[in-house]
Design a protein around this motif. Sequence first.
Motif, PDB file in Angstrom:
ATOM      1  N   GLN A 107      -8.258   0.352   4.203  1.00 41.73           N
ATOM      2  CA  GLN A 107      -9.891  -0.499   4.548  1.00 41.73           C
ATOM      3  C   GLN A 107     -10.392  -0.367   2.993  1.00 41.73           C
ATOM      4  O   GLN A 107     -10.950  -1.334   2.602  1.00 41.73           O
ATOM      5  CB  GLN A 107     -10.614   0.870   5.275  1.00 41.73           C
ATOM      6  N   GLN A 108     -10.220   0.732   2.133  1.00 40.40           N
ATOM      7  CA  GLN A 108     -10.549   0.764   0.509  1.00 40.40           C
ATOM      8  C   GLN A 108     -10.093  -0.814  -0.153  1.00 40.40           C
ATOM      9  O   GLN A 108     -10.896  -1.293  -0.807  1.00 40.40           O
ATOM     10  CB  GLN A 108     -10.224   1.937   0.001  1.00 40.40           C
ATOM     11  N   LYS A 109      -8.876  -0.975   0.195  1.00 39.03           N
ATOM     12  CA  LYS A 109      -8.413  -2.206  -0.627  1.00 39.03           C
ATOM     13  C   LYS A 109      -8.835  -3.452   0.136  1.00 39.03           C
ATOM     14  O   LYS A 109      -8.515  -4.711  -0.452  1.00 39.03           O
ATOM     15  CB  LYS A 109      -7.169  -2.149  -0.781  1.00 39.03           C
ATOM     16  N   SER A 166       0.843  -1.313   0.152  1.00 41.33           N
ATOM     17  CA  SER A 166       0.301   0.069  -0.067  1.00 41.33           C
ATOM     18  C   SER A 166       0.917   1.375  -0.067  1.00 41.33           C
ATOM     19  O   SER A 166       0.510   2.190  -0.645  1.00 41.33           O
ATOM     20  CB  SER A 166      -0.921   0.122   1.186  1.00 41.33           C
ATOM     21  N   ILE A 167       1.952   1.196   0.789  1.00 35.75           N
ATOM     22  CA  ILE A 167       2.914   2.222   0.708  1.00 35.75           C
ATOM     23  C   ILE A 167       3.552   2.606  -0.803  1.00 35.75           C
ATOM     24  O   ILE A 167       3.499   3.673  -1.166  1.00 35.75           O
ATOM     25  CB  ILE A 167       4.003   2.038   1.694  1.00 35.75           C
ATOM     26  N   GLU A 168       3.933   1.703  -1.100  1.00 36.96           N
ATOM     27  CA  GLU A 168       4.657   1.627  -2.595  1.00 36.96           C
ATOM     28  C   GLU A 168       3.356   2.155  -3.716  1.00 36.96           C
ATOM     29  O   GLU A 168       3.778   3.079  -4.369  1.00 36.96           O
ATOM     30  CB  GLU A 168       5.301   0.478  -3.015  1.00 36.96           C
ATOM     31  N   SER A 207      -5.245   9.072   5.827  1.00 37.42           N
ATOM     32  CA  SER A 207      -5.550   8.880   4.733  1.00 37.42           C
ATOM     33  C   SER A 207      -4.816   7.359   4.428  1.00 37.42           C
ATOM     34  O   SER A 207      -5.628   6.381   3.524  1.00 37.42           O
ATOM     35  CB  SER A 207      -4.871   9.586   3.544  1.00 37.42           C
ATOM     36  N   PHE A 208      -3.689   6.889   4.873  1.00 39.28           N
ATOM     37  CA  PHE A 208      -3.362   5.585   4.744  1.00 39.28           C
ATOM     38  C   PHE A 208      -4.116   4.310   4.976  1.00 39.28           C
ATOM     39  O   PHE A 208      -4.486   3.333   4.773  1.00 39.28           O
ATOM     40  CB  PHE A 208      -1.838   5.594   5.333  1.00 39.28           C
TER      41      PHE A 208
END
Length: 455
Positions: free
Chosen positions: A69-71, A48-50, A63-64
């Motif tokens: 959660q969205q993914k 997710s960071i990348e 936001s992270f």
Amino acid sequence: MSKPLPQSEDYEKSVLSTCLQDPERIPDAIELGVNQSTFCIFPSVWRSIEELYREDKEVELVSFTAYLQQKGRLENLGGDGLGHATLAGIYSYATSGAHFNLHAKNLKDLEFRRSAIGMANEINAAAYDLDEDVMPLLLKPIDNLVEGASADNHCSTSKEALSIWFGEWENNLTTGVVTNRIKCGVPAIDDSREGLDNPGVVCFAGLPSSGKTALAIQVICHHLVNYPEARILDLSLEMTAQQLVQRCMIHLCGFDDPRWIRQPHSALSDFIRSQAAEGKKVSNPPKFVMDKISWAAKILASDRFLIEDDAGMDIHQCLSKAKIHMRKGDLTLVIADHIQLIAGNSKQQGVELQMTETSHGIMRGAKMTNCTWVELSQLTEKANGSMAMKYAATIEEDAHYAIRIRTERESAEVDGLIVVKDREGGTKGKLLAVDWDGAKQIFKRACLANRESLV
């Protein structure tokens, strides 16, 4: 009895925590080869960071968390509905990024070990199957290493390197142009050795107020005016962006009276009075002043001149800034002003270690960006009158080309550039005579003096 695969929750948390708290370290991790496979326990967090980094989106905790959660990745983090608590524990794990590089390298080592174990298991199973050709499996580790090196742009054969060198040699033979140098606009340097190493590290050293920044500004302005495709990054820890632009305006305009830039009202008043003495009535600056200011402003307002003036940057943040700007285009020149201030923000203990870390980092930066890095460094004057590098000599040792600005003791006017390091140009130990215009802050005439310098 099977053993667990090599892994470390502590190392994973440390690297992820540093990247979440200081997103400017994300490109450092990528450069070290960190990827999703590097993480055994928290691969979804790094993924997710990348993803956010590649999409130029901000990486911060709120936001992270929403992105995870969205993914659909937050629920699987920690299990049993502990996703939020697990993420909070990761975020707060590292109190500082002082050991970031070490922990990232240790994670890569564990990844290689897991890969080696996996390939060994494949080879072991194939060896018992007499109908299977085991040779491709034996060669697989070598193929993987080669592919990995190529993907990271670190793979180069001697044949390729020789081909590049021979092309440069032939070009120099027929045209006289040294392709691994770039003219810098300082006649003393351009006339003696065909300019600055490109790529390479160049050091301009001198006592306080000896003309180091003026020398760097002359290089900057020369590139902006003469190389239309040049992109220059100035890591300005000593001056604000506004102060730096003003100095560049003074250099580009070249007014005999620099007050037209710094104190325009005072300069205009004197101009009006001088014109009145000649019987002329004026109320506005002369046309040549406005024309030059307009021309200089147009050059400096372009997106080819990039300034980062955060006074708290350490070498890792400086490299991150360069990487971020490289994503929008190649850099031609990077100025670090000055190196002692960058080292002073280092988390290393001890001045010598700070200087060494910073100097080595600038070397990596020149290689990473494939361009010239000019570092400005302060000198201190010893009791016997000789000059020494402030805090450490590592700076000049790491540079490809290093000069010291020599000043006349009583007037403090610049009277020469002493070459203290020249890996390839053959000018070490020479004194480059200069014509220093203190009012315009410009180095003019040049010749290679036939006398030994006092290095």
